[in-house]
Design a protein around this motif. Structure first.
Motif, PDB file in Angstrom:
ATOM      1  N   HIS A  37       0.834  -1.199   0.000  1.00  0.00           N
ATOM      2  CA  HIS A  37       0.000   0.000   0.000  1.00  0.00           C
ATOM      3  C   HIS A  37       0.866   1.244   0.000  1.00  0.00           C
ATOM      4  N   GLU A  38       0.467   2.238  -0.793  1.00  0.00           N
ATOM      5  CA  GLU A  38       1.137   3.534  -0.728  1.00  0.00           C
ATOM      6  C   GLU A  38       0.644   4.233   0.534  1.00  0.00           C
ATOM      7  N   VAL A  39       1.559   4.859   1.259  1.00  0.00           N
ATOM      8  CA  VAL A  39       1.206   5.562   2.493  1.00  0.00           C
ATOM      9  C   VAL A  39       1.859   6.938   2.497  1.00  0.00           C
ATOM     10  N   ASP A  40       1.400   7.780   3.396  1.00  0.00           N
ATOM     11  CA  ASP A  40       1.992   9.098   3.563  1.00  0.00           C
ATOM     12  C   ASP A  40       3.397   8.925   4.156  1.00  0.00           C
ATOM     13  N   PRO A  41       4.419   9.522   3.543  1.00  0.00           N
ATOM     14  CA  PRO A  41       5.783   9.381   4.066  1.00  0.00           C
ATOM     15  C   PRO A  41       5.930   9.828   5.521  1.00  0.00           C
ATOM     16  N   HIS A  42       5.183  10.852   5.934  1.00  0.00           N
ATOM     17  CA  HIS A  42       5.256  11.301   7.329  1.00  0.00           C
ATOM     18  C   HIS A  42       4.788  10.191   8.277  1.00  0.00           C
ATOM     19  N   TRP A  43       3.727   9.512   7.885  1.00  0.00           N
ATOM     20  CA  TRP A  43       3.183   8.422   8.699  1.00  0.00           C
ATOM     21  C   TRP A  43       4.222   7.313   8.850  1.00  0.00           C
ATOM     22  N   LEU A  44       4.883   6.971   7.747  1.00  0.00           N
ATOM     23  CA  LEU A  44       5.853   5.876   7.768  1.00  0.00           C
ATOM     24  C   LEU A  44       7.150   6.271   8.461  1.00  0.00           C
ATOM     25  N   MET A  45       7.542   7.514   8.355  1.00  0.00           N
ATOM     26  CA  MET A  45       8.813   7.958   8.923  1.00  0.00           C
ATOM     27  C   MET A  45       8.923   7.612  10.403  1.00  0.00           C
ATOM     28  N   ASP A  46       7.839   7.755  11.128  1.00  0.00           N
ATOM     29  CA  ASP A  46       7.850   7.446  12.557  1.00  0.00           C
ATOM     30  C   ASP A  46       7.900   5.941  12.832  1.00  0.00           C
ATOM     31  N   ARG A  47       7.409   5.128  11.909  1.00  0.00           N
ATOM     32  CA  ARG A  47       7.316   3.685  12.117  1.00  0.00           C
ATOM     33  C   ARG A  47       8.479   2.907  11.504  1.00  0.00           C
ATOM     34  N   ALA A  48       9.138   3.481  10.509  1.00  0.00           N
ATOM     35  CA  ALA A  48      10.187   2.767   9.776  1.00  0.00           C
ATOM     36  C   ALA A  48      11.314   2.241  10.671  1.00  0.00           C
ATOM     37  N   PRO A  49      11.821   3.001  11.630  1.00  0.00           N
ATOM     38  CA  PRO A  49      12.907   2.447  12.461  1.00  0.00           C
ATOM     39  C   PRO A  49      12.502   1.179  13.212  1.00  0.00           C
ATOM     40  N   THR A  50      11.275   1.112  13.697  1.00  0.00           N
ATOM     41  CA  THR A  50      10.805  -0.076  14.412  1.00  0.00           C
ATOM     42  C   THR A  50      10.685  -1.262  13.461  1.00  0.00           C
ATOM     43  N   VAL A  51      10.163  -1.019  12.268  1.00  0.00           N
ATOM     44  CA  VAL A  51      10.030  -2.090  11.272  1.00  0.00           C
ATOM     45  C   VAL A  51      11.420  -2.597  10.886  1.00  0.00           C
ATOM     46  N   PHE A  52      12.358  -1.674  10.661  1.00  0.00           N
ATOM     47  CA  PHE A  52      13.711  -2.095  10.305  1.00  0.00           C
ATOM     48  C   PHE A  52      14.356  -2.880  11.441  1.00  0.00           C
ATOM     49  N   GLU A  53      14.182  -2.432  12.664  1.00  0.00           N
ATOM     50  CA  GLU A  53      14.789  -3.118  13.812  1.00  0.00           C
ATOM     51  C   GLU A  53      14.277  -4.552  13.936  1.00  0.00           C
ATOM     52  N   ARG A  54      12.959  -4.756  13.705  1.00  0.00           N
ATOM     53  CA  ARG A  54      12.416  -6.120  13.733  1.00  0.00           C
ATOM     54  C   ARG A  54      13.080  -6.989  12.671  1.00  0.00           C
ATOM     55  N   PHE A  55      13.230  -6.428  11.464  1.00  0.00           N
ATOM     56  CA  PHE A  55      13.896  -7.150  10.379  1.00  0.00           C
ATOM     57  C   PHE A  55      15.359  -7.431  10.751  1.00  0.00           C
TER      58      PHE A  55
END
Length: 144
Positions: A60-78
């Motif tokens: 899904h395409e999402v607002d970059p601002h929305w993802l910016m806050d969540r991306a570090p957590t997603v990357f850390e899980r990976f």
């Protein structure tokens, strides 16, 4: 292995060796260094995009601002569950997403997430479409 490969290349008269690696610092002792930190990637998907593994979930395409806050957590899980994953500096997202002045998100940045079968964000991408596409109309963005 590196020394043998470089020796074989030199013996064969190869004038230049180029190494593509996710962590360039490891290879400095062999004379390699970063040539570029990022560059354009062109991907022609007009005839489809075949993936190596069949995936489940959705993108899904999402607002970059929305993802910016969540991306570090997603990357850390990976990162914690992926052998060989290379960590990132805390400033990484800012380097990629913000204007050169560093004070605002680039208007060209787009974002997409992959939602796993459980509905959780388990992958993401930030990207900038080609300039020709960047000023055309695009679909609205939403939060998954």
């Amino acid at each position: 292995m590196m020394e043998q490969s470089l020796r074989s290349s030199a013996d064969a008269g190869v004038p230049l060796s180029i190494l593509t690696a996710s962590e360039g610092g490891i290879y400095e002792r062999f004379g390699f260094g970063a040539a570029v930190w990022r560059g354009p990637l062109r991907l022609d998907v007009r005839s489809g995009l075949r993936l190596r593994a069949s995936g489940r979930g959705s993108v899904h395409e999402v607002d970059p601002h929305w993802l910016m806050d969540r991306a570090p957590t997603v990357f850390e899980r990976f990162h914690t569950r992926s052998f060989g994953s290379v960590s990132r500096r805390a400033e990484f997202l800012g380097d990629v997403l913000f204007e050169p002045t560093g004070d605002r998100l680039s208007a060209l940045v787009r974002a997409a997430v992959h939602l796993g079968e459980n509905g959780e964000v388990d992958g993401f991408a930030f990207y900038r479409p080609s300039t020709a596409w960047a000023h055309s109309s695009r679909s609205s963005t939403s939060s998954p």
